[in-house]
Design an enzyme around this catalytic site. Structure first.
Site, PDB file in Angstrom:
ATOM      1  N   CYS A  47      -4.308  94.435  26.188  1.00  0.00           N
ATOM      2  CA  CYS A  47      -5.722  94.829  26.212  1.00  0.00           C
ATOM      3  C   CYS A  47      -6.258  95.051  27.630  1.00  0.00           C
ATOM      4  CB  CYS A  47      -6.579  93.796  25.497  1.00  0.00           C
ATOM      5  SG  CYS A  47      -6.111  93.595  23.781  1.00  0.00           S
ATOM      6  N   HIS A  70     -13.965  94.876  27.780  1.00  0.00           N
ATOM      7  CA  HIS A  70     -13.035  94.993  26.653  1.00  0.00           C
ATOM      8  C   HIS A  70     -13.707  94.384  25.422  1.00  0.00           C
ATOM      9  CE1 HIS A  70      -9.690  94.824  24.055  1.00  0.00           C
ATOM     10  NE2 HIS A  70      -9.496  93.518  24.176  1.00  0.00           N
ATOM     11  N   ASN A 107     -11.371  95.623  17.787  1.00  0.00           N
ATOM     12  CA  ASN A 107     -10.595  95.573  19.024  1.00  0.00           C
ATOM     13  C   ASN A 107      -9.499  96.642  18.955  1.00  0.00           C
ATOM     14  OD1 ASN A 107      -8.904  94.987  21.149  1.00  0.00           O
ATOM     15  ND2 ASN A 107      -8.821  92.781  20.769  1.00  0.00           N
TER      16      ASN A 107
HETATM   17  N1  COA Z   1     -12.457  84.485   7.441  1.00  0.00           N
HETATM   18  C1  COA Z   1     -12.863  83.247   7.150  1.00  0.00           C
HETATM   19  N2  COA Z   1     -12.411  82.163   7.815  1.00  0.00           N
HETATM   20  C2  COA Z   1     -11.541  82.365   8.818  1.00  0.00           C
HETATM   21  C3  COA Z   1     -11.079  83.643   9.152  1.00  0.00           C
HETATM   22  C4  COA Z   1     -11.572  84.729   8.418  1.00  0.00           C
HETATM   23  N3  COA Z   1     -11.201  85.998   8.676  1.00  0.00           N
HETATM   24  N4  COA Z   1     -10.221  83.531  10.197  1.00  0.00           N
HETATM   25  C5  COA Z   1     -10.137  82.229  10.487  1.00  0.00           C
HETATM   26  N5  COA Z   1     -10.924  81.515   9.643  1.00  0.00           N
HETATM   27  C6  COA Z   1     -11.126  80.057   9.577  1.00  0.00           C
HETATM   28  C7  COA Z   1      -9.966  79.299  10.178  1.00  0.00           C
HETATM   29  O1  COA Z   1      -8.926  79.172   9.239  1.00  0.00           O
HETATM   30  C8  COA Z   1     -10.615  77.997  10.506  1.00  0.00           C
HETATM   31  O2  COA Z   1     -10.672  77.220   9.332  1.00  0.00           O
HETATM   32  P1  COA Z   1     -10.372  75.639   9.399  1.00  0.00           P
HETATM   33  O3  COA Z   1     -11.443  75.080  10.297  1.00  0.00           O
HETATM   34  O4  COA Z   1     -10.495  75.235   7.978  1.00  0.00           O
HETATM   35  O5  COA Z   1      -9.007  75.515   9.979  1.00  0.00           O
HETATM   36  C9  COA Z   1     -12.046  78.360  10.866  1.00  0.00           C
HETATM   37  O6  COA Z   1     -12.235  79.704  10.357  1.00  0.00           O
HETATM   38  C10 COA Z   1     -12.323  78.356  12.339  1.00  0.00           C
HETATM   39  O7  COA Z   1     -11.242  79.011  12.993  1.00  0.00           O
HETATM   40  P2  COA Z   1     -11.255  79.291  14.525  1.00  0.00           P
HETATM   41  O8  COA Z   1      -9.984  79.983  14.917  1.00  0.00           O
HETATM   42  O9  COA Z   1     -11.634  78.069  15.287  1.00  0.00           O
HETATM   43  O10 COA Z   1     -12.479  80.313  14.588  1.00  0.00           O
HETATM   44  P3  COA Z   1     -13.147  80.919  15.850  1.00  0.00           P
HETATM   45  O11 COA Z   1     -14.590  80.690  15.793  1.00  0.00           O
HETATM   46  O12 COA Z   1     -12.426  80.584  17.115  1.00  0.00           O
HETATM   47  O13 COA Z   1     -12.939  82.480  15.618  1.00  0.00           O
HETATM   48  C11 COA Z   1     -11.477  84.223  16.352  1.00  0.00           C
HETATM   49  C12 COA Z   1     -11.629  82.998  15.487  1.00  0.00           C
HETATM   50  C13 COA Z   1     -10.049  84.755  16.240  1.00  0.00           C
HETATM   51  C14 COA Z   1     -12.467  85.259  15.862  1.00  0.00           C
HETATM   52  C15 COA Z   1     -11.814  83.837  17.806  1.00  0.00           C
HETATM   53  O14 COA Z   1     -11.082  82.695  18.183  1.00  0.00           O
HETATM   54  C16 COA Z   1     -11.469  84.929  18.787  1.00  0.00           C
HETATM   55  O15 COA Z   1     -12.018  86.013  18.724  1.00  0.00           O
HETATM   56  N6  COA Z   1     -10.607  84.631  19.767  1.00  0.00           N
HETATM   57  C17 COA Z   1     -10.233  85.583  20.760  1.00  0.00           C
HETATM   58  C18 COA Z   1      -9.122  86.340  20.237  1.00  0.00           C
HETATM   59  C19 COA Z   1      -9.001  87.675  20.855  1.00  0.00           C
HETATM   60  O16 COA Z   1      -9.949  88.376  21.022  1.00  0.00           O
HETATM   61  N7  COA Z   1      -7.802  88.052  21.157  1.00  0.00           N
HETATM   62  C20 COA Z   1      -7.497  89.322  21.683  1.00  0.00           C
HETATM   63  C21 COA Z   1      -7.669  89.266  23.149  1.00  0.00           C
HETATM   64  S1  COA Z   1      -7.503  90.877  23.751  1.00  0.00           S
END
Ligand code: COA
Length: 333
Positions: free
Chosen positions: A117, A258, A288
């Site tokens: 990215c 980004h 993304n």
């Molecule tokens: N729908 C519903 N629930 C979801 C889900 C979805 N699509 N994806 C994950 N969950 C759940 C998880 O299973 C977790 O449940 P649990 O607490 O029972 O285990 C809960 O939501 C929280 O998960 P978590 O990973 O802590 O959520 P978050 O608030 O961090 O959001 C992302 C997850 C992936 C959206 C976030 O971490 C993110 O955007 N990270 C950066 C990743 C990124 O951009 N990467 C590319 C870089 S270029």
């Protein structure tokens, strides 16, 4: 950053996104999730998916044609093509060679750049450096991705995040005193590559039926850890490039970050103390698209006629590697 003999400026910008819209509601049919969860945790409402027959070079070629039209140029006017992508048409040859050929520019320099990215930030820095050094007069920089092809559609934590698209900019030689490329900072940390990766298909883990069955040929991500890292690195490098350029964050006209997660962008903007109106966000439409997010957002800004000569743009990004980078860029019309 030491000035070379020439300056670099952007003279054409274009983008392309496929027609097929994948909405949050479409994921509700695939696994347990909801539109509410996706919007509140990511800011995304929909993303675009390429057709099965479309490869990264097809998306890149249309975006590049768009940029050429806006600049009033032909493919053969370009000296070098750089395609930033993690979803190339083939392991080799480089997607950039195919794009150059598609644009009637056989014989020109062309290569791919793979840094996930952060790809557009690295590629724009490379292009501007070639130009400042006098090696090329015009470089086409393209971020192009077909991420739907490497998305694990059984993993709700990643499936919702990614889309397909391409953005292109033409970087062109100018006088040194009108140089747009004020400063850049690039970085990486490969000590834990598994944090965001496609595990199978390279020389480390050649593809096997077992690896395919367990989705190791698709993207894997430790989302929560990456979130914090992303905010920290985007803020740190943004502050550094603005300072290197002899400016302050008050001088920023636009932040084009980004588009990985709305919350990442807003947290970074808050820590940079930049007004929300100056931060370009289009994540709700495209999700993304990795190396394509920044040039797509820039192209939409041009379409809206939002960019004015003299505007200070901060490009900042983050991605697999891990990798990151920021550029301070003075817009010249
Ligand atoms: N729908 C519903 N629930 C979801 C889900 C979805 N699509 N994806 C994950 N969950 C759940 C998880 O299973 C977790 O449940 P649990 O607490 O029972 O285990 C809960 O939501 C929280 O998960 P978590 O990973 O802590 O959520 P978050 O608030 O961090 O959001 C992302 C997850 C992936 C959206 C976030 O971490 C993110 O955007 N990270 C950066 C990743 C990124 O951009 N990467 C590319 C870089 S270029």
């Amino acid at each position: 950053m030491v000035p070379g003999h020439f300056g670099a400026r952007i003279t054409g910008v274009g983008h392309y996104v496929p027609d097929h819209v994948m909405r949050n509601a479409d994921f509700e049919k695939m696994f347990e999730t909801s539109d509410d969860w996706i919007v509140s945790r990511t800011g995304m409402r929909e993303r675009r998916y390429a057709e099965p027959h479309q490869a990264a070079s097809d998306l890149a070629t249309i975006a590049a044609q768009h940029a050429l039209e806006r600049a009033g140029l032909h493919g053969r006017d370009i000296d070098c093509f750089i395609v930033a992508t993690v979803t190339p048409d083939y392991q080799f040859p480089a997607t950039a060679c195919i794009v150059a050929a598609n644009l009637g520019a056989v014989g020109r320099a062309a290569f791919d750049l793979e840094i996930a990215c952060s790809g557009f930030i690295y590629a724009l820095s490379t292009a501007a450096s070639f130009i400042r050094a006098g090696i090329f007069a015009r470089v086409m920089v393209i971020g192009a991705e077909k991420l739907s092809g490497i998305t694990n559609m059984t993993d709700r934590g990643t499936a919702i995040l990614f889309g397909d698209g391409a953005g292109a900019v033409i970087v062109e030689r100018t006088e040194l005193d009108s140089d747009s490329f004020l400063a850049c900072e690039l970085g990486s940390d490969g000590s834990n590559p598994d944090m965001l990766c496609v595990k199978a298909g390279g020389s480390r883990n050649p593809i096997t039926p077992e690896l395919i069955d367990t989705h190791k040929n698709k993207m894997f991500m430790s989302g929560r850890e990456i979130f914090k890292y992303a905010v920290n690195k985007m803020v740190e490098t943004s502050k550094n490039v603005i300072a290197t350029a002899g400016l302050t964050t008050d001088d920023i006209s636009w932040v084009i970050p980004h588009q990985a997660n709305r919350r990442i962008i807003e947290a970074a903007a808050k820590r940079l103390d930049v007004d929300r109106e100056k931060v370009v966000i289009n994540i709700e439409k495209y999700g993304n698209t990795s190396s394509a997010t920044i040039p797509i957002a820039l192209s939409e800004m041009i379409e809206k006629d939002a960019m004015k000569a003299g505007d200070l743009i901060l490009f900042t990004g983050f991605g697999g590697g891990l990798s990151w980078g920021s550029i301070a860029w003075r817009w010249s019309a």
